[in-house]
Structures are given as C-alpha cells and as structure tokens.
Design an enzyme around this catalytic site. Structure first.
Site, mmCIF file in Angstrom:
data_model
loop_
_atom_site.group_PDB
_atom_site.id
_atom_site.type_symbol
_atom_site.label_atom_id
_atom_site.label_comp_id
_atom_site.label_asym_id
_atom_site.label_seq_id
_atom_site.Cartn_x
_atom_site.Cartn_y
_atom_site.Cartn_z
ATOM 1 N N THR A 1 0.820 -1.222 0.000
ATOM 2 C CA THR A 1 0.000 0.000 0.000
ATOM 3 C C THR A 1 0.856 1.275 0.000
ATOM 4 N N GLY A 2 2.174 1.124 0.047
ATOM 5 C CA GLY A 2 3.066 2.283 0.021
ATOM 6 C C GLY A 2 3.403 2.688 -1.411
ATOM 7 N N GLN A 3 4.199 3.754 -1.529
ATOM 8 C CA GLN A 3 4.577 4.256 -2.866
ATOM 9 C C GLN A 3 5.226 3.171 -3.722
ATOM 10 N N ASP A 4 6.308 2.578 -3.208
ATOM 11 C CA ASP A 4 7.066 1.621 -4.024
ATOM 12 C C ASP A 4 6.284 0.331 -4.237
ATOM 13 N N GLU B 1 19.929 6.227 3.609
ATOM 14 C CA GLU B 1 19.956 6.809 4.959
ATOM 15 C C GLU B 1 20.981 6.073 5.834
ATOM 16 N N ASP C 1 1.265 -8.477 9.479
ATOM 17 C CA ASP C 1 2.055 -7.363 9.996
ATOM 18 C C ASP C 1 3.511 -7.819 10.136
ATOM 19 N N LYS D 1 17.387 0.284 9.553
ATOM 20 C CA LYS D 1 17.641 -0.189 8.184
ATOM 21 C C LYS D 1 18.982 -0.928 8.109
ATOM 22 N N GLN E 1 8.227 1.490 8.754
ATOM 23 C CA GLN E 1 7.952 2.872 9.165
ATOM 24 C C GLN E 1 9.057 3.637 8.453
ATOM 25 N N SER E 2 8.716 4.353 7.384
ATOM 26 C CA SER E 2 9.744 4.844 6.460
ATOM 27 C C SER E 2 10.042 6.334 6.582
ATOM 28 N N SER F 1 18.499 1.373 2.410
ATOM 29 C CA SER F 1 18.361 2.816 2.187
ATOM 30 C C SER F 1 19.690 3.557 2.255
ATOM 31 N N TYR G 1 15.709 5.429 12.315
ATOM 32 C CA TYR G 1 15.330 4.758 11.068
ATOM 33 C C TYR G 1 16.563 4.181 10.370
HETATM 34 P P1 NAP Z 1 5.921 4.111 2.257
HETATM 35 O O1 NAP Z 1 5.164 4.775 1.159
HETATM 36 O O2 NAP Z 1 6.004 4.769 3.583
HETATM 37 O O3 NAP Z 1 5.274 2.635 2.445
HETATM 38 C C1 NAP Z 1 5.555 1.850 3.565
HETATM 39 C C2 NAP Z 1 4.663 0.637 3.548
HETATM 40 O O4 NAP Z 1 4.959 -0.179 4.706
HETATM 41 C C3 NAP Z 1 3.155 0.918 3.619
HETATM 42 O O5 NAP Z 1 2.475 0.017 2.790
HETATM 43 C C4 NAP Z 1 2.827 0.637 5.082
HETATM 44 O O6 NAP Z 1 1.492 0.273 5.298
HETATM 45 C C5 NAP Z 1 3.751 -0.562 5.313
HETATM 46 N N1 NAP Z 1 3.979 -0.871 6.720
HETATM 47 C C6 NAP Z 1 4.389 -0.036 7.705
HETATM 48 N N2 NAP Z 1 4.494 -0.698 8.877
HETATM 49 C C7 NAP Z 1 4.127 -1.977 8.624
HETATM 50 C C8 NAP Z 1 3.991 -3.127 9.430
HETATM 51 N N3 NAP Z 1 4.303 -3.119 10.748
HETATM 52 N N4 NAP Z 1 3.571 -4.276 8.859
HETATM 53 C C9 NAP Z 1 3.262 -4.307 7.536
HETATM 54 N N5 NAP Z 1 3.362 -3.250 6.720
HETATM 55 C C10 NAP Z 1 3.789 -2.090 7.261
HETATM 56 O O7 NAP Z 1 7.420 3.798 1.804
HETATM 57 P P2 NAP Z 1 8.050 3.752 0.313
HETATM 58 O O8 NAP Z 1 8.542 5.103 -0.032
HETATM 59 O O9 NAP Z 1 7.133 3.026 -0.584
HETATM 60 O O10 NAP Z 1 9.363 2.879 0.586
HETATM 61 C C11 NAP Z 1 9.334 1.455 0.463
HETATM 62 C C12 NAP Z 1 10.478 0.870 1.254
HETATM 63 O O11 NAP Z 1 11.699 1.359 0.745
HETATM 64 C C13 NAP Z 1 10.468 1.219 2.741
HETATM 65 O O12 NAP Z 1 11.008 0.123 3.438
HETATM 66 C C14 NAP Z 1 11.432 2.394 2.830
HETATM 67 O O13 NAP Z 1 11.986 2.479 4.122
HETATM 68 C C15 NAP Z 1 12.452 1.999 1.774
HETATM 69 N N6 NAP Z 1 13.154 3.093 1.114
HETATM 70 C C16 NAP Z 1 12.450 4.112 0.541
HETATM 71 C C17 NAP Z 1 13.127 5.119 -0.133
HETATM 72 C C18 NAP Z 1 12.394 6.259 -0.789
HETATM 73 O O14 NAP Z 1 13.035 7.258 -1.108
HETATM 74 N N7 NAP Z 1 11.088 6.130 -1.042
HETATM 75 C C19 NAP Z 1 14.534 5.063 -0.230
HETATM 76 C C20 NAP Z 1 15.211 4.000 0.359
HETATM 77 C C21 NAP Z 1 14.509 2.994 1.007
HETATM 78 P P3 NAP Z 1 0.317 1.384 5.527
HETATM 79 O O15 NAP Z 1 -0.060 1.870 4.171
HETATM 80 O O16 NAP Z 1 -0.751 0.607 6.185
HETATM 81 O O17 NAP Z 1 0.911 2.441 6.404
HETATM 82 O O1 G4F Z 2 11.944 13.971 2.197
HETATM 83 P P1 G4F Z 2 12.633 13.633 3.461
HETATM 84 O O2 G4F Z 2 11.774 13.499 4.670
HETATM 85 O O3 G4F Z 2 13.470 12.318 3.149
HETATM 86 P P2 G4F Z 2 14.706 11.609 3.894
HETATM 87 O O4 G4F Z 2 14.786 11.989 5.315
HETATM 88 O O5 G4F Z 2 15.907 11.814 3.059
HETATM 89 O O6 G4F Z 2 14.258 10.067 3.849
HETATM 90 C C1 G4F Z 2 13.720 9.485 2.657
HETATM 91 O O7 G4F Z 2 14.794 8.967 1.888
HETATM 92 C C2 G4F Z 2 15.513 7.879 2.513
HETATM 93 C C3 G4F Z 2 16.614 7.478 1.529
HETATM 94 O O8 G4F Z 2 17.734 8.311 1.710
HETATM 95 C C4 G4F Z 2 14.552 6.747 2.766
HETATM 96 F F1 G4F Z 2 15.215 5.676 3.281
HETATM 97 C C5 G4F Z 2 13.463 7.212 3.715
HETATM 98 O O9 G4F Z 2 12.522 6.153 3.915
HETATM 99 C C6 G4F Z 2 12.736 8.392 3.073
HETATM 100 O O10 G4F Z 2 12.046 7.939 1.937
HETATM 101 O O11 G4F Z 2 13.735 14.731 3.797
HETATM 102 C C7 G4F Z 2 14.738 15.089 2.860
HETATM 103 C C8 G4F Z 2 15.529 16.279 3.387
HETATM 104 C C9 G4F Z 2 16.035 16.107 4.826
HETATM 105 O O12 G4F Z 2 17.365 16.567 4.887
HETATM 106 C C10 G4F Z 2 15.137 17.013 5.638
HETATM 107 O O13 G4F Z 2 15.745 17.550 6.822
HETATM 108 O O14 G4F Z 2 14.661 17.410 3.414
HETATM 109 C C11 G4F Z 2 14.883 18.099 4.621
HETATM 110 N N1 G4F Z 2 13.695 18.906 4.929
HETATM 111 C C12 G4F Z 2 13.679 20.253 5.057
HETATM 112 N N2 G4F Z 2 12.464 20.659 5.393
HETATM 113 C C13 G4F Z 2 12.468 18.439 5.171
HETATM 114 C C14 G4F Z 2 11.675 19.546 5.479
HETATM 115 N N3 G4F Z 2 11.976 17.190 5.170
HETATM 116 C C15 G4F Z 2 10.667 17.026 5.458
HETATM 117 N N4 G4F Z 2 10.148 15.783 5.414
HETATM 118 N N5 G4F Z 2 9.851 18.088 5.768
HETATM 119 C C16 G4F Z 2 10.325 19.378 5.799
HETATM 120 O O15 G4F Z 2 9.578 20.315 6.080
#
Ligand code: NAP
Ligand code: G4F
Length: 323
Positions: free
Chosen positions: A10-13, A127, A58, A153, A83-84, A125, A149
């Site tokens: 249900t998340g973005q990816d 991160e 879960d 990871k 919890q992302s 990630s 986080y």
């Molecule tokens: P997202 O939109 O926040 O989606 C997270 C998903 O995890 C949602 O479907 C959420 O369900 C589910 N979830 C959370 N807690 C859970 C639990 N306890 N049991 C089962 N499902 C659970 O994240 P995303 O951006 O698609 O990212 C996908 C994955 O890639 C994550 O692991 C994230 O940490 C990692 N990642 C993301 C990025 C990025 O830039 N997007 C980069 C590096 C790594 P609900 O919809 O019910 O909340």
């Molecule tokens: O968009 P962000 O919240 O993404 P962040 O923290 O980089 O994490 C995302 O990318 C990770 C991969 O590197 C994933 F693993 C993780 O799950 C997630 O998808 O913040 C990006 C940057 C940060 O430096 C933050 O401090 O934007 C800066 N920022 C400045 N103002 C803000 C804001 N971030 C958020 N969310 N909200 C603000 O108002």
C-alpha cells in the site's frame, strides 16, 4: 504463473512494483497491515486495486508472515514494508526498530522455515550512509546512520547479508537513494513542496514552512527504481546494489524548480521553521549507480525537473478537484 509477495504494497514503491509485476504476468500478493481507515488509494490511483490479492498481516508478527508465504507460495518476496519516515523515527524509535529492523528478520526467518528457495529483496536505504564517510557513496562505502530509522535499516541490511552468507538464501539488498512520485507520502519534502505549490497557485495556501533547505539529496523517480528491484532478483547470483541517479540537489533548488514551474518565486512563500529541523541531519547524499548500471543494465531515466513537473501537475489536478 509466477507469484510474488510484496510487503508494503500500500506504500509508494509497493504500488509501482505491483504494477510492473502484473505487467510481467506475475500473480501479485500483498501483505496489508490492518488499519482503521482504507490504505489502498495508491493501488486505486494506478488502477490495479482489483488485480492484486491482499493478505492480512504485519511485519511485527512472524506468524502472519509465515501464513502469508504459505498462502501466496511466492517465487519472490519483496520486503518494502517499514515505518519509512525518518522524521518520525525519533518520536517512535522502538516501533521503527520493530517494523523497519526486526521486521526484516521476521521475513527472512519465515522464508527460511517455509521455503528457502524463495528469492528475497530487502528495501535498504541511503539513509544508512548518514554522516557520509565518502563524498560519493557506493556499495563499499562504510555506513554511519544518523537516525533511529537509519540504524533499523542497517540492522535489516546486515541481516539480509548474513542470511545470504549463512543459509545460502537468494537475498539481495537494494540500497536505494531517495525516490519520489505523485503518490509519495505528503510528509516527505518533495511532495510537501509540490502539494504546497499547487495550493498556493490555486489560492488555497499562503506559505510553506520547511526545515533545513540546504540539505542535499540524490532524487530519482520511484517508477524507475522498482525496475531495479525486480532486476536484482532475476540475476544468476544474489548481491547488493546502490540505486541512484548520481546527481545531488539542495531542497532549496528543488523548491525553486517546483515554484518556477507555476511562475512563482519560492523566496516569496518559503518560511524556515525550526520545528522541522531534525535532531541529527543527513546533510548530503550522492550515490554511485555504476554497479547497477554494469550488472543490471539499469539506469535512472527521469530527470529531477521531469519528476518535479510530474508531481506538480498531479497535485494541481488533485487540489483543483478538492471540495
Ligand atoms: P511508504 O510509502 O512509507 O510505504 C511503507 C509501507 O509499509 C506501507 O504500505 C505501510 O502500510 C507498510 N507498513 C508499515 N508498517 C508496517 C507493518 N508493521 N507491517 C506491515 N506493513 C507495514 O514507503 P516507500 O517510499 O514506498 O518505501 C518502500 C520501502 O523502501 C520502505 O522500506 C522504505 O523504508 C524503503 N526506502 C524508501 C526510499 C524512498 O526514497 N522512497 C529510499 C530507500 C529505502 P500502511 O499503508 O498501512 O501504512
Ligand atoms: O523527504 P525527506 O523526509 O526524506 P529523507 O529523510 O531523506 O528520507 C527518505 O529517503 C531515505 C533514503 O535516503 C529513505 F530511506 C526514507 O525512507 C525516506 O524515503 O527529507 C529530505 C531532506 C532532509 O534533509 C530534511 O531535513 O529534506 C529536509 N527537509 C527540510 N524541510 C524536510 C523539510 N523534510 C521534510 N520531510 N519536511 C520538511 O519540512
């Protein structure tokens, strides 16, 4: 028919990955955590909500994962659930550790016990690089996580490597840099900005409050990045890969691109609010995707300008039809 199980569907990816797997003829199952309000809006947005099979479960409940694997009989499991949101991980460090960290071990154990031939993808990630030890980060760069986080990871990443080396599982870790899209969660900075740009342009919001706009990220498009996940599980041997664009941009310049697109100056609307500063910041991320390019034949196709344009347009359409 090949079947795949996606946690975090249900998340973005999860939604984008489900779409490409369906296009490739997979039967797609998704683990769905029980919530009080519906969470399938992204699957609906991509028009695939009726094409995937959702299984209740879960990541913190290993028995539910074993049951899901027994039901779906997947050839491939993609662990995208977590919890992302980095910002929330300081307020919910333990819950983050349980889903984002221990959840990975639960999935690995469930695979090992139910069917160790399953191929496994872990959503690691950038991160994990945190306070970066090298100016350009690759698979060999040491890790230095800066948030609960990131620490969670890193646990999941090393468990994935350990289960590969200990039990010969086909387990891959994709170290993905930030990737965004029109279905990105609203709390992440790109979507927060594009949503605000649409609201300001349409007269529904006056200002945009942000934290550290000098932070730099290597931003790509989620639709491109899920291709890399799939490719990792189609190789002859399991491995870890950095997935990135190889370009980095400040939050400030990303704002400039978004506001420019609708003919506005970001400086007239952005207000710095220390409430959005983090206890420990990741100042810069910049990935080297050479290994993914050489071995998987993958490279990012979408530029940041094209990505932000796509997101602003989607938010303008969404906001203009709101009541
Ligand atoms: P997202 O939109 O926040 O989606 C997270 C998903 O995890 C949602 O479907 C959420 O369900 C589910 N979830 C959370 N807690 C859970 C639990 N306890 N049991 C089962 N499902 C659970 O994240 P995303 O951006 O698609 O990212 C996908 C994955 O890639 C994550 O692991 C994230 O940490 C990692 N990642 C993301 C990025 C990025 O830039 N997007 C980069 C590096 C790594 P609900 O919809 O019910 O909340
Ligand atoms: O968009 P962000 O919240 O993404 P962040 O923290 O980089 O994490 C995302 O990318 C990770 C991969 O590197 C994933 F693993 C993780 O799950 C997630 O998808 O913040 C990006 C940057 C940060 O430096 C933050 O401090 O934007 C800066 N920022 C400045 N103002 C803000 C804001 N971030 C958020 N969310 N909200 C603000 O108002």
């Amino acid at each position: 028919m090949k079947s795949a199980l996606i946690t975090g569907i249900t998340g973005q990816d999860g939604a984008y990955l489900a779409k490409i797997l369906l296009e490739r003829g997979y039967q797609v199952y998704g683990l769905m955590a029980r919530r009080a309000t519906p969470t399938t809006w992204r699957l609906q947005y991509l028009g695939i909500d009726n094409e995937v099979e959702l299984i209740n479960g879960d990541l913190t409940d290993v028995a539910s994962l074993m049951r899901a694997i027994q039901l779906a009989k997947p050839a491939e499991v993609y662990n995208l659930g977590a919890q992302s949101f980095v910002g929330a991980s300081w307020q919910q460090a333990i819950a983050t550790a349980q889903s984002t960290g221990m959840g990975v071990l639960h999935v690995l154990e469930a695979i090992r016990q139910v069917n160790p031939d399953i191929r496994f993808y872990q959503a690691s990630s950038s991160e994990m690089f945190g306070k970066v030890c090298e100016p350009i980060q690759s698979e060999t760069t040491p890790f230095y996580p800066r948030s609960p986080y990131g620490v969670a990871k890193l646990f999941g990443h090393w468990m994935t490597v350990n289960y590969r080396e200990s039990f010969d599982l086909f387990a891959c870790s994709g170290i993905l840099f930030n990737h965004e899209s029109p279905i990105r969660g609203i709390e992440f900075v790109t979507r927060k900005v594009t949503d605000a740009v649409a609201r300001i342009k349409l007269g529904k919001q006056k200002e945009l409050r942000l934290g550290n706009i000098d932070a730099k990220r290597d931003w790509g498009y989620a639709g491109d990045y899920v291709e890399a996940m799939w490719l990792m599980l189609q190789q002859g041997k399991p491995d870890d890969y950095v997935v990135a664009t190889g370009r980095t941009t400040t939050v400030r310049d990303m704002c400039r691109i978004a506001f420019d697109y609708v003919g506005l100056n970001y400086e007239d609307y952005v207000v710095i609010d220390p409430a959005f500063y983090r206890p420990a910041e990741v100042e810069i991320l910049l990935g080297n995707p050479a290994k993914a390019q050489n071995i998987l034949g993958w490279q990012a196709k979408t530029t940041l300008d094209a990505l932000i344009t796509m997101m602003v347009e989607a938010d303008l359409a969404r906001v203009s039809t709101e009541n």
